[in-house]
Design a protein around this motif. Structure first.
Motif, PDB file in Angstrom:
ATOM      1  N   SER A 144       1.420  -2.727  -7.210  1.00  0.00           N
ATOM      2  CA  SER A 144       1.869  -4.069  -7.571  1.00  0.00           C
ATOM      3  C   SER A 144       3.073  -3.918  -8.494  1.00  0.00           C
ATOM      4  N   LEU A 145       4.178  -4.550  -8.141  1.00  0.00           N
ATOM      5  CA  LEU A 145       5.350  -4.508  -9.003  1.00  0.00           C
ATOM      6  C   LEU A 145       5.025  -5.097 -10.367  1.00  0.00           C
ATOM      7  N   ARG A 146       4.309  -6.193 -10.396  1.00  0.00           N
ATOM      8  CA  ARG A 146       3.959  -6.839 -11.668  1.00  0.00           C
ATOM      9  C   ARG A 146       3.192  -5.863 -12.570  1.00  0.00           C
ATOM     10  N   ASP A 147       2.231  -5.142 -11.999  1.00  0.00           N
ATOM     11  CA  ASP A 147       1.463  -4.172 -12.790  1.00  0.00           C
ATOM     12  C   ASP A 147       2.361  -3.045 -13.295  1.00  0.00           C
TER      13      ASP A 147
ATOM     14  N   GLN B   8       0.843  -1.184   0.000  1.00  0.00           N
ATOM     15  CA  GLN B   8       0.000   0.000   0.000  1.00  0.00           C
ATOM     16  C   GLN B   8       0.888   1.248   0.000  1.00  0.00           C
ATOM     17  N   THR B   9       0.441   2.281  -0.720  1.00  0.00           N
ATOM     18  CA  THR B   9       1.156   3.552  -0.721  1.00  0.00           C
ATOM     19  C   THR B   9       0.757   4.357   0.517  1.00  0.00           C
ATOM     20  N   VAL B  10       1.531   5.402   0.795  1.00  0.00           N
ATOM     21  CA  VAL B  10       1.226   6.283   1.922  1.00  0.00           C
ATOM     22  C   VAL B  10      -0.187   6.853   1.790  1.00  0.00           C
ATOM     23  N   ASP B  11      -0.622   7.129   0.558  1.00  0.00           N
ATOM     24  CA  ASP B  11      -1.962   7.692   0.364  1.00  0.00           C
ATOM     25  C   ASP B  11      -3.045   6.632   0.171  1.00  0.00           C
TER      26      ASP B  11
ATOM     27  N   VAL C 156       9.471   4.240  -7.205  1.00  0.00           N
ATOM     28  CA  VAL C 156       8.807   4.171  -5.905  1.00  0.00           C
ATOM     29  C   VAL C 156       9.852   4.050  -4.805  1.00  0.00           C
ATOM     30  N   GLY C 157       9.496   4.559  -3.649  1.00  0.00           N
ATOM     31  CA  GLY C 157      10.268   4.324  -2.441  1.00  0.00           C
ATOM     32  C   GLY C 157       9.562   3.248  -1.642  1.00  0.00           C
ATOM     33  N   VAL C 158      10.313   2.496  -0.857  1.00  0.00           N
ATOM     34  CA  VAL C 158       9.730   1.483   0.023  1.00  0.00           C
ATOM     35  C   VAL C 158      10.206   1.809   1.433  1.00  0.00           C
ATOM     36  N   SER C 159       9.292   2.313   2.242  1.00  0.00           N
ATOM     37  CA  SER C 159       9.619   2.747   3.599  1.00  0.00           C
ATOM     38  C   SER C 159       9.565   1.587   4.583  1.00  0.00           C
ATOM     39  N   GLN C 160      10.516   1.586   5.490  1.00  0.00           N
ATOM     40  CA  GLN C 160      10.538   0.614   6.575  1.00  0.00           C
ATOM     41  C   GLN C 160      10.026   1.255   7.871  1.00  0.00           C
ATOM     42  N   ASN C 161       9.219   2.311   7.732  1.00  0.00           N
ATOM     43  CA  ASN C 161       8.673   3.028   8.877  1.00  0.00           C
ATOM     44  C   ASN C 161       7.156   3.107   8.793  1.00  0.00           C
ATOM     45  N   GLU C 162       6.558   3.569   9.879  1.00  0.00           N
ATOM     46  CA  GLU C 162       5.105   3.744   9.935  1.00  0.00           C
ATOM     47  C   GLU C 162       4.666   4.872   8.993  1.00  0.00           C
ATOM     48  N   LYS C 163       3.393   4.845   8.634  1.00  0.00           N
ATOM     49  CA  LYS C 163       2.819   5.782   7.675  1.00  0.00           C
ATOM     50  C   LYS C 163       3.028   7.247   8.079  1.00  0.00           C
ATOM     51  N   LYS C 164       2.732   7.599   9.322  1.00  0.00           N
ATOM     52  CA  LYS C 164       2.828   8.990   9.774  1.00  0.00           C
ATOM     53  C   LYS C 164       4.270   9.494   9.676  1.00  0.00           C
TER      54      LYS C 164
ATOM     55  N   VAL D 228       9.808  14.739  -1.320  1.00  0.00           N
ATOM     56  CA  VAL D 228       9.574  13.546  -2.129  1.00  0.00           C
ATOM     57  C   VAL D 228       8.119  13.527  -2.597  1.00  0.00           C
ATOM     58  N   THR D 229       7.936  13.486  -3.922  1.00  0.00           N
ATOM     59  CA  THR D 229       6.579  13.435  -4.473  1.00  0.00           C
ATOM     60  C   THR D 229       6.278  12.123  -5.185  1.00  0.00           C
ATOM     61  N   PHE D 230       7.308  11.290  -5.417  1.00  0.00           N
ATOM     62  CA  PHE D 230       7.022  10.006  -6.059  1.00  0.00           C
ATOM     63  C   PHE D 230       6.355   9.079  -5.049  1.00  0.00           C
ATOM     64  N   PRO D 231       5.645   8.056  -5.523  1.00  0.00           N
ATOM     65  CA  PRO D 231       4.908   7.179  -4.610  1.00  0.00           C
ATOM     66  C   PRO D 231       5.834   6.475  -3.615  1.00  0.00           C
ATOM     67  N   ILE D 232       5.393   6.465  -2.368  1.00  0.00           N
ATOM     68  CA  ILE D 232       6.122   5.764  -1.311  1.00  0.00           C
ATOM     69  C   ILE D 232       5.231   4.646  -0.789  1.00  0.00           C
ATOM     70  N   LEU D 233       5.805   3.455  -0.778  1.00  0.00           N
ATOM     71  CA  LEU D 233       5.102   2.256  -0.322  1.00  0.00           C
ATOM     72  C   LEU D 233       5.497   1.966   1.113  1.00  0.00           C
TER      73      LEU D 233
END
Length: 165
Positions: free
Chosen positions: A24-27, A16-19, A68-76, A87-92
Motif C-alpha cells: 500500500s502506498l499509503r502505508d 500485490q508484490t511478485v512474492d 518499489v518497481g511497478v511491472s506492467q507484465n505477468e508475474k512469471k 533486482v532485489t527491491f520489491p516489485i509490484l
C-alpha cells in the motif's frame, strides 16, 4: 512525458508484490518517502535503468525510503526480469488487463520513476533515462537516511545523460 509532474498529488494504490505480499502506498508513506519505478520487461531503457535503481536500493532503500518497481507484465515474466537484472527491491504487479495504477499516473512511456514525498506529493517525475534525476533520487534517499550519496555510477561506466523511454 509523464502527465503527473512534480507538484502533483500521487494517486494512492494497493498492489500485490511478485512474492504475494500486499503493498500500500499509503502505508509506505507513513514510514517516509517512496520511489515508484514503472516498467515493462521488454523495454531496453528499463533494462538499463533498473540495475542503477538497485544500487540506490542497496545503499538507501528499506531504511527511511521505500523503493518499489511497478511491472506492467505477468508475474512469471517479471520474476525472470528481476533475476536477469539483479533486482532485489520489491516489485509490484499492475493489472495487465486494465493497468489501473499505470493509468492513474497517466503514463505514456516507461520507465517512469516518481519520487513521492511523505506528504504524498510527487517531487521528481522522471520519464525515460535521465542521469541527473537518478542522481537526485540517490541524493534525496541519502539525505533522508542521514548519509552522503553513494556512488552509483562507476568511473569505468559510460553513462549517457539521457535516453528516451
Amino acid at each position: 512525458m509523464a502527465a503527473l509532474t512534480a507538484g502533483t498529488s500521487a494517486p494512492d494504490f494497493k498492489l500485490q508484490t511478485v512474492d504475494g505480499k500486499q503493498f500500500s502506498l499509503r502505508d509506505a508513506l507513513a514510514k517516509g518517502p517512496a520511489v515508484a519505478a514503472f516498467f515493462k520487461i521488454s523495454c531496453p531503457v528499463c533494462q538499463y535503468a533498473f540495475p542503477f535503481l538497485e544500487r540506490i536500493y542497496e545503499a538507501h532503500g528499506g531504511k527511511n525510503v521505500t523503493i518499489v518497481g511497478v511491472s506492467q507484465n505477468e508475474k512469471k515474466d517479471t520474476a525472470g526480469f528481476m533475476k536477469e537484472y539483479g533486482v532485489t527491491f520489491p516489485i509490484l504487479l499492475d493489472d495487465t488487463k486494465t493497468y489501473s495504477v499505470s493509468n492513474a499516473y497517466s503514463l505514456t512511456n516507461v520507465p517512469s520513476i516518481f519520487w513521492i514525498g511523505q506528504d504524498g506529493e510527487i517531487e521528481i517525475s522522471s520519464v525515460g533515462w535521465d542521469k541527473k534525476e537518478i542522481e537526485e533520487i540517490n541524493r534525496k534517499a541519502a539525505e533522508i537516511n542521514g548519509q552522503g550519496p553513494q556512488t552509483i555510477f562507476t568511473s569505468n561506466e559510460q553513462v549517457p545523460d539521457h535516453r528516451p523511454g
